[in-house]
Design a protein around this motif. Structure first.
Motif, short mmCIF file in Angstrom:
data_model
loop_
_atom_site.label_atom_id
_atom_site.label_comp_id
_atom_site.label_asym_id
_atom_site.label_seq_id
_atom_site.Cartn_x
_atom_site.Cartn_y
_atom_site.Cartn_z
N TYR A 18 0.85 -1.20 0.00
CA TYR A 18 0.00 0.00 0.00
C TYR A 18 0.89 1.25 0.00
N SER A 19 1.81 1.31 0.95
CA SER A 19 2.65 2.52 1.07
C SER A 19 3.52 2.71 -0.16
N ARG A 20 4.03 1.63 -0.72
CA ARG A 20 4.86 1.74 -1.93
C ARG A 20 4.04 2.29 -3.09
N ILE A 21 2.83 1.76 -3.29
CA ILE A 21 1.98 2.19 -4.40
C ILE A 21 1.56 3.65 -4.24
N VAL A 22 1.11 4.01 -3.04
CA VAL A 22 0.67 5.39 -2.80
C VAL A 22 1.84 6.35 -2.97
N ASP A 23 2.99 6.00 -2.41
CA ASP A 23 4.14 6.90 -2.46
C ASP A 23 4.74 7.03 -3.86
N GLU A 24 4.45 6.09 -4.77
CA GLU A 24 4.93 6.21 -6.16
C GLU A 24 4.35 7.44 -6.85
N GLY A 25 3.14 7.86 -6.45
CA GLY A 25 2.54 9.05 -7.03
C GLY A 25 2.00 8.88 -8.43
N ARG A 26 1.59 7.66 -8.80
CA ARG A 26 1.13 7.41 -10.17
C ARG A 26 -0.33 6.98 -10.27
N THR A 27 -0.91 6.46 -9.17
CA THR A 27 -2.24 5.86 -9.32
C THR A 27 -3.24 6.18 -8.20
N GLU A 142 -7.04 17.46 -15.19
CA GLU A 142 -5.96 17.96 -14.34
C GLU A 142 -6.22 17.78 -12.85
N ALA A 143 -6.96 16.74 -12.47
CA ALA A 143 -7.33 16.55 -11.07
C ALA A 143 -6.30 15.76 -10.27
N PHE A 144 -5.32 15.16 -10.96
CA PHE A 144 -4.32 14.33 -10.29
C PHE A 144 -2.93 14.83 -10.66
N ASP A 145 -2.11 15.09 -9.67
CA ASP A 145 -0.75 15.57 -9.91
C ASP A 145 0.19 14.37 -10.03
N HIS A 146 0.31 13.85 -11.25
CA HIS A 146 1.10 12.66 -11.53
C HIS A 146 2.58 12.98 -11.40
N VAL A 147 3.33 12.11 -10.74
CA VAL A 147 4.75 12.33 -10.49
C VAL A 147 5.56 12.46 -11.79
N ASP A 148 5.14 11.79 -12.86
CA ASP A 148 5.87 11.83 -14.13
C ASP A 148 5.26 12.79 -15.15
N HIS A 149 3.93 12.87 -15.19
CA HIS A 149 3.24 13.60 -16.25
C HIS A 149 2.66 14.95 -15.82
N GLY A 150 2.78 15.29 -14.55
CA GLY A 150 2.16 16.51 -14.06
C GLY A 150 0.65 16.31 -13.96
N PRO A 151 -0.12 17.39 -14.06
CA PRO A 151 -1.57 17.28 -13.90
C PRO A 151 -2.22 16.46 -15.02
N VAL A 152 -2.92 15.39 -14.64
CA VAL A 152 -3.65 14.54 -15.58
C VAL A 152 -5.07 14.36 -15.04
N GLY A 153 -5.93 13.84 -15.89
CA GLY A 153 -7.33 13.67 -15.52
C GLY A 153 -7.59 12.46 -14.64
N LEU A 154 -8.70 12.55 -13.92
CA LEU A 154 -9.23 11.42 -13.16
C LEU A 154 -10.55 11.01 -13.80
N HIS A 155 -10.61 9.75 -14.23
CA HIS A 155 -11.85 9.22 -14.80
C HIS A 155 -12.83 8.85 -13.70
N VAL A 156 -14.08 9.11 -13.96
CA VAL A 156 -15.18 8.55 -13.17
C VAL A 156 -15.69 7.39 -14.02
N MET A 157 -15.68 6.19 -13.44
CA MET A 157 -16.10 5.00 -14.19
C MET A 157 -17.28 4.37 -13.46
N TYR A 158 -18.18 3.76 -14.25
CA TYR A 158 -19.41 3.21 -13.67
C TYR A 158 -19.76 1.89 -14.36
N ARG A 159 -20.33 1.00 -13.54
CA ARG A 159 -20.86 -0.27 -14.05
C ARG A 159 -22.20 -0.53 -13.40
N ARG A 160 -23.20 -0.70 -14.21
CA ARG A 160 -24.54 -1.05 -13.72
C ARG A 160 -24.52 -2.53 -13.32
N LEU A 161 -25.22 -2.84 -12.21
CA LEU A 161 -25.31 -4.22 -11.78
C LEU A 161 -26.70 -4.77 -12.08
#
Length: 161
Positions: A18-27, A142-161
């Motif tokens: 968890y800490s490794r993934i979060v601290d990477e700053g990519r996802t 531009e909602a996410f400050d990506h460590v490599d790409h700078g500001p990138v978008g955050l998708h809202v994704m949905y699946r009907r059940l």
């Protein structure tokens, strides 16, 4: 691989990736540098949510959590988050967790599942969620400050059940 409810004694192993993934700053939009207890509260501390782990042999290969996305009249749609231990990427762990969470949410009576922050440059995640029936319903630019790409978008994704 089997998927089961996460237990308190699982947290140290979960926290190691968890800490490794979060601290990477990519996802993840979770705060970097969170201590063990703060991170536990963020991942496993929501009482109305269920946290699971995917276990491969004796190792935790990934984790997911799901529950009501919003309270009250918004509680018919689930929210969910997933993390795969980097040592187990490409082995189908994310797909297995995704299928498990979809089925659990269906059985729990949710009408759909919403992800509100899938980093647009996380192509593997976007591809996986689309293959499991999710669609991009919007992108916050531009909602996410990506460590490599700078500001990138955050998708809202949905699946009907």
């Amino acid at each position: 691989m089997r998927i089961r409810t996460a237990r308190d004694e699982d947290w140290p192993e979960i926290h190691s990736f968890y800490s490794r993934i979060v601290d990477e700053g990519r996802t993840y939009t979770l705060p970097e540098g969170s201590g063990m207890e703060e991170a536990r509260s963020l991942w496993m501390g929501t009482p109305s949510w269920r946290t699971v782990v995917a276990v491969d042999g004796e190792r935790i290969a990934g984790t997911a959590k799901a529950g009501p996305s919003l309270p009250g009249r918004g509680s018919g749609i689930a929210g969910a988050s997933f993390m795969v231990n980097p040592e187990h990427r490409g082995a189908g762990v994310g797909r297995a967790l995704g299928e498990h969470v979809i089925e659990w949410c269906r059985e729990a009576g949710f009408r759909g599942i919403r992800f509100n922050a899938v980093v647009e440059t996380n192509e593997a995640a976007v591809r996986l969620w689309k293959s499991l029936g999710f669609e991009i319903v919007g992108t916050v630019p531009e909602a996410f400050d990506h460590v490599d790409h700078g500001p990138v978008g955050l998708h809202v994704m949905y699946r009907r059940l």
